[in-house]
Design an enzyme around this catalytic site. Sequence first.
Site, PDB file in Angstrom:
ATOM      1  N   SER A  60       0.944  -1.333   0.122  1.00  0.00           N
ATOM      2  CA  SER A  60      -0.012  -0.327  -0.078  1.00  0.00           C
ATOM      3  C   SER A  60       1.058   1.187   0.042  1.00  0.00           C
ATOM      4  O   SER A  60       2.120   1.056   0.119  1.00  0.00           O
ATOM      5  CB  SER A  60      -0.954   0.038   1.252  1.00  0.00           C
ATOM      6  OG  SER A  60      -1.088   1.274   1.414  1.00  0.00           O
ATOM      7  N   TYR A  63      -3.116  -0.671  10.111  1.00  0.00           N
ATOM      8  CA  TYR A  63      -2.750  -0.939   8.625  1.00  0.00           C
ATOM      9  C   TYR A  63      -1.432  -0.768   8.029  1.00  0.00           C
ATOM     10  O   TYR A  63      -0.670  -1.374   7.439  1.00  0.00           O
ATOM     11  CB  TYR A  63      -3.866  -0.062   7.884  1.00  0.00           C
ATOM     12  CG  TYR A  63      -4.254  -0.485   6.447  1.00  0.00           C
ATOM     13  CD1 TYR A  63      -4.991  -1.360   6.018  1.00  0.00           C
ATOM     14  CD2 TYR A  63      -3.488   0.277   5.605  1.00  0.00           C
ATOM     15  CE1 TYR A  63      -5.052  -1.734   4.517  1.00  0.00           C
ATOM     16  CE2 TYR A  63      -3.444   0.232   4.018  1.00  0.00           C
ATOM     17  CZ  TYR A  63      -4.241  -0.888   3.630  1.00  0.00           C
ATOM     18  OH  TYR A  63      -4.199  -1.185   2.407  1.00  0.00           O
TER      19      TYR A  63
HETATM   20  P1  NDP Z   1     -11.839  -5.033  -1.048  1.00  0.00           P
HETATM   21  O1  NDP Z   1     -12.455  -4.766   0.274  1.00  0.00           O
HETATM   22  O2  NDP Z   1     -12.521  -4.897  -2.337  1.00  0.00           O
HETATM   23  O3  NDP Z   1     -11.210  -6.269  -1.357  1.00  0.00           O
HETATM   24  C1  NDP Z   1     -10.774  -7.238  -0.108  1.00  0.00           C
HETATM   25  C2  NDP Z   1     -10.710  -8.722  -0.419  1.00  0.00           C
HETATM   26  O4  NDP Z   1      -9.943  -9.464   0.647  1.00  0.00           O
HETATM   27  C3  NDP Z   1     -12.235  -9.208  -0.539  1.00  0.00           C
HETATM   28  O5  NDP Z   1     -12.264  -9.825  -1.779  1.00  0.00           O
HETATM   29  C4  NDP Z   1     -12.336 -10.174   0.422  1.00  0.00           C
HETATM   30  O6  NDP Z   1     -13.081 -11.390   0.056  1.00  0.00           O
HETATM   31  C5  NDP Z   1     -11.008 -10.661   0.901  1.00  0.00           C
HETATM   32  N1  NDP Z   1     -10.657 -10.861   2.387  1.00  0.00           N
HETATM   33  C6  NDP Z   1     -10.614 -10.139   3.181  1.00  0.00           C
HETATM   34  N2  NDP Z   1     -10.464 -10.754   4.507  1.00  0.00           N
HETATM   35  C7  NDP Z   1     -10.447 -11.988   4.167  1.00  0.00           C
HETATM   36  C8  NDP Z   1     -10.209 -13.371   4.662  1.00  0.00           C
HETATM   37  N3  NDP Z   1      -9.679 -13.241   6.191  1.00  0.00           N
HETATM   38  N4  NDP Z   1      -9.864 -14.401   4.118  1.00  0.00           N
HETATM   39  C9  NDP Z   1     -10.056 -14.726   2.743  1.00  0.00           C
HETATM   40  N5  NDP Z   1     -10.155 -13.456   2.088  1.00  0.00           N
HETATM   41  C10 NDP Z   1     -10.529 -12.326   2.763  1.00  0.00           C
HETATM   42  O7  NDP Z   1     -10.738  -4.319  -0.885  1.00  0.00           O
HETATM   43  P2  NDP Z   1      -9.354  -3.891  -2.309  1.00  0.00           P
HETATM   44  O8  NDP Z   1      -9.593  -4.441  -3.260  1.00  0.00           O
HETATM   45  O9  NDP Z   1      -9.459  -2.282  -2.117  1.00  0.00           O
HETATM   46  O10 NDP Z   1      -8.293  -4.604  -1.498  1.00  0.00           O
HETATM   47  C11 NDP Z   1      -7.245  -5.491  -1.862  1.00  0.00           C
HETATM   48  C12 NDP Z   1      -5.862  -5.454  -1.241  1.00  0.00           C
HETATM   49  O11 NDP Z   1      -5.309  -4.325  -1.978  1.00  0.00           O
HETATM   50  C13 NDP Z   1      -5.848  -5.305   0.103  1.00  0.00           C
HETATM   51  O12 NDP Z   1      -4.860  -5.959   0.987  1.00  0.00           O
HETATM   52  C14 NDP Z   1      -5.643  -3.771   0.280  1.00  0.00           C
HETATM   53  O13 NDP Z   1      -4.985  -3.534   1.637  1.00  0.00           O
HETATM   54  C15 NDP Z   1      -4.745  -3.512  -0.634  1.00  0.00           C
HETATM   55  N6  NDP Z   1      -4.905  -1.705  -1.115  1.00  0.00           N
HETATM   56  C16 NDP Z   1      -5.826  -1.314  -1.596  1.00  0.00           C
HETATM   57  C17 NDP Z   1      -6.019  -0.123  -1.841  1.00  0.00           C
HETATM   58  C18 NDP Z   1      -7.080   0.692  -2.502  1.00  0.00           C
HETATM   59  O14 NDP Z   1      -6.951   1.912  -2.833  1.00  0.00           O
HETATM   60  N7  NDP Z   1      -8.252   0.205  -2.810  1.00  0.00           N
HETATM   61  C19 NDP Z   1      -4.744   0.843  -1.872  1.00  0.00           C
HETATM   62  C20 NDP Z   1      -3.494  -0.043  -1.420  1.00  0.00           C
HETATM   63  C21 NDP Z   1      -3.742  -1.340  -0.991  1.00  0.00           C
HETATM   64  P3  NDP Z   1     -14.161 -11.942   1.177  1.00  0.00           P
HETATM   65  O15 NDP Z   1     -14.982 -10.909   1.789  1.00  0.00           O
HETATM   66  O16 NDP Z   1     -15.038 -12.768   0.102  1.00  0.00           O
HETATM   67  O17 NDP Z   1     -13.414 -12.793   2.135  1.00  0.00           O
END
Ligand code: NDP
Length: 252
Positions: A142, A155
């Site tokens: 991130s 975070y």
């Molecule tokens: P979303 O909330 O859209 O997606 C998060 C995903 O993680 C979901 O698909 C969820 O699936 C999965 N997830 C969460 N907890 C668990 C768990 N315990 N086990 C399995 N799967 C899990 O977020 P983003 O797409 O924005 O984020 C994706 C990654 O990118 C993250 O690591 C985030 O920190 C990182 N990021 C995002 C940024 C942004 O601007 N959006 C910027 C920088 C980094 P389900 O609910 O089905 O479990």
Amino acid sequence: MFDLNGKVAIVTGGNGGIGLGMARGLAQAGARVVVAGRNADKSAQAVVELAAFGGEPIGLQADVTDEASVEQLFAETARRCGRIDILVNNAGTNIRKPAQALSLAEWKTVMDTNLTSAFLCSRAAYPHFKHAGGGKVINIGSMLSIFGASFAPVYGASKGGVVQLTKSLAAAWATDHIQVNAVLPGWIDTELTQQARIDVAGLNERVLARTPAGRWGRADDLAGVAVFLASAASDFVTGVAIPVDGGYSMQV
Ligand code: NDP
């Protein structure tokens, strides 16, 4: 050089947001994608979408904070696909509170989801990569792997840890032909940040003003770097953290 035909890729959190954007890229390049998440309905929808690219995608239910669930995810993938070549440690979450308001349980939730999960999944992937003669780990960091933010201490700690874990795994596994790299997304429009825009006053304006590209990123902006880091094109690239941020991190 970028061809992923015959390769099997596990994308944690691949059922939405950035994970699905990367999964689309990998599927388009020919990989068979395994989407792993807790929400089976969301995963089923993602699989339907990915199937349009061919490659027989699969959705598997998994909680990446749970050691047994992670082991099961890798065993089931190997059983159904015969091999594992690529791991994208993308699953993540955030609890936006200053440290003085954060409980230990909240700290552990974010650390387990963002950092411990990357350790558990990478460890589970290692024997499969050894068996395949090599492999690729792509960890999602991130901007908070680089910068601090008053509203997100845990975070930031977890995402800083993701980069350091990346370097240690890269050093340990380089002679096994396993490359381990990180991607540092800038501000990307997903469910996670739609909530942040509500929680953090002025965030939308600050992101637009600070990002040289002048826009929020889209999940598909991450597809190209995923294909690069998953393919032979990056075979001599390991232990790095690549910002994909519209220029956010290159100026004060
Ligand atoms: P979303 O909330 O859209 O997606 C998060 C995903 O993680 C979901 O698909 C969820 O699936 C999965 N997830 C969460 N907890 C668990 C768990 N315990 N086990 C399995 N799967 C899990 O977020 P983003 O797409 O924005 O984020 C994706 C990654 O990118 C993250 O690591 C985030 O920190 C990182 N990021 C995002 C940024 C942004 O601007 N959006 C910027 C920088 C980094 P389900 O609910 O089905 O479990």
